[in-house]
Design an enzyme around this catalytic site. Structure first.
Site, PDB file in Angstrom:
ATOM      1  N   CYS A  45       0.849  -1.196   0.000  1.00  0.00           N
ATOM      2  CA  CYS A  45       0.000   0.000   0.000  1.00  0.00           C
ATOM      3  C   CYS A  45       0.882   1.243   0.000  1.00  0.00           C
ATOM      4  O   CYS A  45       1.583   1.506   0.966  1.00  0.00           O
ATOM      5  CB  CYS A  45      -0.898  -0.008   1.229  1.00  0.00           C
ATOM      6  SG  CYS A  45      -1.950   1.439   1.256  1.00  0.00           S
ATOM      7  N   ASN A 343       1.377  -5.476  12.539  1.00  0.00           N
ATOM      8  CA  ASN A 343       0.943  -4.387  11.649  1.00  0.00           C
ATOM      9  C   ASN A 343      -0.542  -4.456  11.295  1.00  0.00           C
ATOM     10  O   ASN A 343      -1.082  -3.495  10.766  1.00  0.00           O
ATOM     11  CB  ASN A 343       1.787  -4.361  10.369  1.00  0.00           C
ATOM     12  CG  ASN A 343       2.978  -3.423  10.512  1.00  0.00           C
ATOM     13  OD1 ASN A 343       3.099  -2.738  11.521  1.00  0.00           O
ATOM     14  ND2 ASN A 343       3.844  -3.408   9.527  1.00  0.00           N
ATOM     15  N   TYR A 344      -1.189  -5.588  11.569  1.00  0.00           N
ATOM     16  CA  TYR A 344      -2.650  -5.613  11.419  1.00  0.00           C
ATOM     17  C   TYR A 344      -3.258  -5.469  12.807  1.00  0.00           C
ATOM     18  O   TYR A 344      -3.836  -6.418  13.346  1.00  0.00           O
ATOM     19  CB  TYR A 344      -3.131  -6.906  10.757  1.00  0.00           C
ATOM     20  CG  TYR A 344      -2.603  -7.116   9.360  1.00  0.00           C
ATOM     21  CD1 TYR A 344      -2.266  -6.037   8.554  1.00  0.00           C
ATOM     22  CD2 TYR A 344      -2.462  -8.393   8.845  1.00  0.00           C
ATOM     23  CE1 TYR A 344      -1.783  -6.238   7.274  1.00  0.00           C
ATOM     24  CE2 TYR A 344      -1.989  -8.592   7.558  1.00  0.00           C
ATOM     25  CZ  TYR A 344      -1.642  -7.505   6.779  1.00  0.00           C
ATOM     26  OH  TYR A 344      -1.174  -7.710   5.515  1.00  0.00           O
TER      27      TYR A 344
HETATM   28  C1  LIG Z   1      -4.329  -0.138   2.820  1.00  0.00           C
HETATM   29  C2  LIG Z   1      -3.271  -0.764   3.716  1.00  0.00           C
HETATM   30  C3  LIG Z   1      -2.404  -1.726   3.199  1.00  0.00           C
HETATM   31  C4  LIG Z   1      -1.400  -2.264   3.997  1.00  0.00           C
HETATM   32  N1  LIG Z   1      -0.510  -3.147   3.440  1.00  0.00           N
HETATM   33  C5  LIG Z   1       0.532  -3.594   4.204  1.00  0.00           C
HETATM   34  C6  LIG Z   1       1.545  -4.424   3.642  1.00  0.00           C
HETATM   35  O1  LIG Z   1       1.512  -4.748   2.453  1.00  0.00           O
HETATM   36  N2  LIG Z   1       2.550  -4.839   4.439  1.00  0.00           N
HETATM   37  C7  LIG Z   1       2.637  -4.470   5.751  1.00  0.00           C
HETATM   38  O2  LIG Z   1       3.585  -4.866   6.433  1.00  0.00           O
HETATM   39  N3  LIG Z   1       1.674  -3.713   6.311  1.00  0.00           N
HETATM   40  C8  LIG Z   1       0.639  -3.262   5.573  1.00  0.00           C
HETATM   41  N4  LIG Z   1      -0.319  -2.463   6.137  1.00  0.00           N
HETATM   42  C9  LIG Z   1      -0.274  -2.210   7.580  1.00  0.00           C
HETATM   43  C10 LIG Z   1       0.632  -1.029   7.891  1.00  0.00           C
HETATM   44  O3  LIG Z   1       1.984  -1.443   7.828  1.00  0.00           O
HETATM   45  C11 LIG Z   1       0.332  -0.535   9.300  1.00  0.00           C
HETATM   46  O4  LIG Z   1      -0.972  -0.050   9.330  1.00  0.00           O
HETATM   47  C12 LIG Z   1       1.334   0.507   9.744  1.00  0.00           C
HETATM   48  O5  LIG Z   1       1.296   0.583  11.133  1.00  0.00           O
HETATM   49  C13 LIG Z   1       1.045   1.857   9.145  1.00  0.00           C
HETATM   50  O6  LIG Z   1       2.019   2.775   9.527  1.00  0.00           O
HETATM   51  P1  LIG Z   1       1.706   4.355   9.445  1.00  0.00           P
HETATM   52  O7  LIG Z   1       2.934   5.058   9.975  1.00  0.00           O
HETATM   53  O8  LIG Z   1       1.228   4.715   8.107  1.00  0.00           O
HETATM   54  O9  LIG Z   1       0.416   4.453  10.365  1.00  0.00           O
HETATM   55  P2  LIG Z   1      -0.010   5.127  11.703  1.00  0.00           P
HETATM   56  O10 LIG Z   1      -1.441   4.756  11.834  1.00  0.00           O
HETATM   57  O11 LIG Z   1       0.372   6.557  11.716  1.00  0.00           O
HETATM   58  O12 LIG Z   1       0.817   4.359  12.800  1.00  0.00           O
HETATM   59  C14 LIG Z   1       0.582   3.021  13.114  1.00  0.00           C
HETATM   60  C15 LIG Z   1       1.340   2.670  14.386  1.00  0.00           C
HETATM   61  O13 LIG Z   1       2.725   2.921  14.251  1.00  0.00           O
HETATM   62  C16 LIG Z   1       3.144   3.885  15.202  1.00  0.00           C
HETATM   63  N5  LIG Z   1       4.028   4.834  14.545  1.00  0.00           N
HETATM   64  C17 LIG Z   1       3.811   5.466  13.362  1.00  0.00           C
HETATM   65  N6  LIG Z   1       4.832   6.312  13.113  1.00  0.00           N
HETATM   66  C18 LIG Z   1       5.671   6.220  14.157  1.00  0.00           C
HETATM   67  C19 LIG Z   1       6.880   6.878  14.493  1.00  0.00           C
HETATM   68  N7  LIG Z   1       7.400   7.800  13.685  1.00  0.00           N
HETATM   69  N8  LIG Z   1       7.484   6.565  15.661  1.00  0.00           N
HETATM   70  C20 LIG Z   1       6.935   5.655  16.485  1.00  0.00           C
HETATM   71  N9  LIG Z   1       5.788   5.007  16.233  1.00  0.00           N
HETATM   72  C21 LIG Z   1       5.163   5.287  15.087  1.00  0.00           C
HETATM   73  C22 LIG Z   1       1.874   4.616  15.626  1.00  0.00           C
HETATM   74  O14 LIG Z   1       1.992   5.198  16.886  1.00  0.00           O
HETATM   75  C23 LIG Z   1       0.888   3.486  15.600  1.00  0.00           C
HETATM   76  O15 LIG Z   1       0.973   2.694  16.742  1.00  0.00           O
HETATM   77  C24 LIG Z   1      -1.317  -1.890   5.352  1.00  0.00           C
HETATM   78  C25 LIG Z   1      -2.203  -0.945   5.868  1.00  0.00           C
HETATM   79  C26 LIG Z   1      -3.161  -0.365   5.065  1.00  0.00           C
HETATM   80  C27 LIG Z   1      -4.055   0.683   5.639  1.00  0.00           C
END
Ligand SMILES: Cc1cc2nc3c(=O)[nH]c(=O)nc-3n(C[C@H](O)[C@H](O)[C@H](O)COP(=O)(O)OP(=O)(O)OC[C@H]3O[C@@H](n4cnc5c(N)ncnc54)[C@H](O)[C@@H]3O)c2cc1C
Length: 399
Positions: A45, A343-344
């Site tokens: 994603c 991550n889920y």
């Molecule tokens: C459409 C979609 C597809 C996905 N596909 C995949 C995939 O192919 N493979 C995979 O592994 N995962 C996948 N995911 C899951 C994704 O990896 C997780 O949702 C991940 O946590 C998203 O990170 P974010 O920083 O964008 O999100 P956020 O919602 O901002 O953070 C998620 C978590 O990580 C923590 N976090 C974020 N940034 C930091 C930081 N800078 N320091 C400390 N903690 C932090 C947040 O506090 C929270 O607990 C997918 C998710 C979605 C929505």
């Protein structure tokens, strides 16, 4: 974190510094601007940011070749609970270990990662073939369990059971086999015809493209979509979804597959996605990073429900479906603990819901996400954040 999104690629030493608010799509795009033969193993994603993605493990279609995103990190910067900015050297190896799969949010705020770029061929091959029940989907999917986790590392075939929803199609379960091959069509066809002839893969199903174009394909865009869609940071249209995960260590019998399909048929707005393990994932020790799901796993399941209607009733309906499906899967998946992918995020598997971290509850979800690595994560947490300032429903508790 979205203001912190710079990406500096260094092709000479095959690395990059990526700020935590940069998305996976932005990273893929920036890599290809500098090199057509480098990539990074991360998710499908493009709008997911590297802060959460990498700190929770991070996987995608090159995982069997290169491991997780978290397996390809050389350094990081983080703000600790005292407001001090640390790098790998000043945070020490324990904390550096913890944030590569243990979830960053328990330990501080990650500002940036130094990632290791991996070498990819100038051309890779992708395919997406669908098999209906009449076309023998049951035999193909059953066989997939024996083949996909053992294919060469450069080959990844995801199998997704879903309800067909094309116009004029009658409602029925079908299975999509979506493939990624770090090589060209001829070699892929030779390999699949020899190891997995039941799939019936043909030349017309296969498309050669650059690695970065394959990231656009995996994001679900039609072939030929310009790669600048990777720079779009918003996911439109808006929809709601709920994911759960499981790990499978023994092939699921045909009767079991049929029972899963019955539920998929009933729920409709769901897909049950099987992601093959093996390859590089088998070679990395379960304690090398907090992510413990390594050798011994055939595949990981993602159960994914999505809907667009607003309202608590619809939401509850789908949450209830997802819990029933998960319950029905119990005989086929890992036990003691029933493992889950961080991550889920899934609060059904155990969560501290009242802004306080109870250790006994944390051990329930912690052992599912991290198995034996939970204890080391607790020791790190106790040293770096003894007052539990950084906490959430599923964070690591201090002792
Ligand atoms: C459409 C979609 C597809 C996905 N596909 C995949 C995939 O192919 N493979 C995979 O592994 N995962 C996948 N995911 C899951 C994704 O990896 C997780 O949702 C991940 O946590 C998203 O990170 P974010 O920083 O964008 O999100 P956020 O919602 O901002 O953070 C998620 C978590 O990580 C923590 N976090 C974020 N940034 C930091 C930081 N800078 N320091 C400390 N903690 C932090 C947040 O506090 C929270 O607990 C997918 C998710 C979605 C929505």
């Amino acid at each position: 974190m979205f203001n912190l999104r710079s990406i500096e690629i260094n092709v000479t030493d095959e690395s990059a510094w990526v700020q935590a608010g940069a998305t996976a799509g932005e990273l893929y795009y920036k890599i290809t601007e500098k090199s057509k033969v480098h990539g990074f193993p991360a998710g499908v994603c493009p709008t997911v940011a590297t802060g959460g993605l990498i700190s929770g493990g991070g996987y995608g279609p090159t995982m069997r070749k290169f491991g997780l995103s978290a397996d390809n990190i050389e350094d990081a910067t983080l703000v600790n609970v005292n407001g001090t900015i640390l790098d790998r050297n000043s945070m020490g190896e324990d904390l550096f270990w913890a944030i590569r799969g243990g979830g960053g949010a328990s330990f501080g705020v990650i500002l940036s990662w130094k990632i290791k770029l991996v070498r990819v061929p100038a051309k890779v091959t992708v395919f997406n073939v669908t098999r209906s029940i009449e076309q023998g989907a049951l035999d193909v999917l059953y066989r997939w369990q024996y083949v996909a986790p053992k294919l060469p590392k450069n080959t990844y075939i995801r199998a997704t059971s879903q309800v067909s929803n094309g116009e004029g199609k009658k409602k029925a379960v079908e299975v999509s086999f979506i493939g990624h091959f770090l090589g060209q069509i001829d070699e892929l066809l030779r390999l699949i015809n020899e190891s997995f002839p039941k799939l019936g893969l043909q030349r017309k199903d296969c498309f050669e493209m650059s690695w970065v174009e394959s990231t656009v394909f995996w994001a679900g865009y039609p072939i030929g979509t310009p790669i600048n869609v990777l720079l779009n940071r918003t996911n439109i249209p808006t929809f709601f979804f709920k994911s759960k995960s499981d790990y499978v260590k023994k092939p699921i019998p045909k009767e079991g597959i049929k029972s899963i399909w019955q539920m998929v048929h009933k729920i409709e707005k769901v897909y049950v996605q099987w992601n093959p393990y093996g390859g590089r994932m088998n070679e990395i020790a379960a304690s090398a990073t907090p992510f413990p799901h390594r050798a011994g796993n055939l595949f990981k399941i993602q159960y994914y429900m999505s809907w667009t209607e607003e309202g608590i009733e619809t939401t509850n309906k789908y949450l209830s479906f997802s819990r029933k499906l998960y319950e029905a899967m119990t005989p086929f998946v890992s036990k003691n603990p029933r493992e889950a992918f961080l991550n889920y995020r899934d609060i059904d598997i155990g969560a501290n819901l009242h802004n306080q971290t109870e250790f006994d509850i944390a051990r329930v979800y912690g052992s599912k996400f991290f198995k034996d690595n939970f204890d080391r994560l607790v020791r790190v947490k106790t040293v770096v954040d003894p007052q539990n300032f950084f906490r959430n429903e599923q964070s690591i508790p201090p002792l």
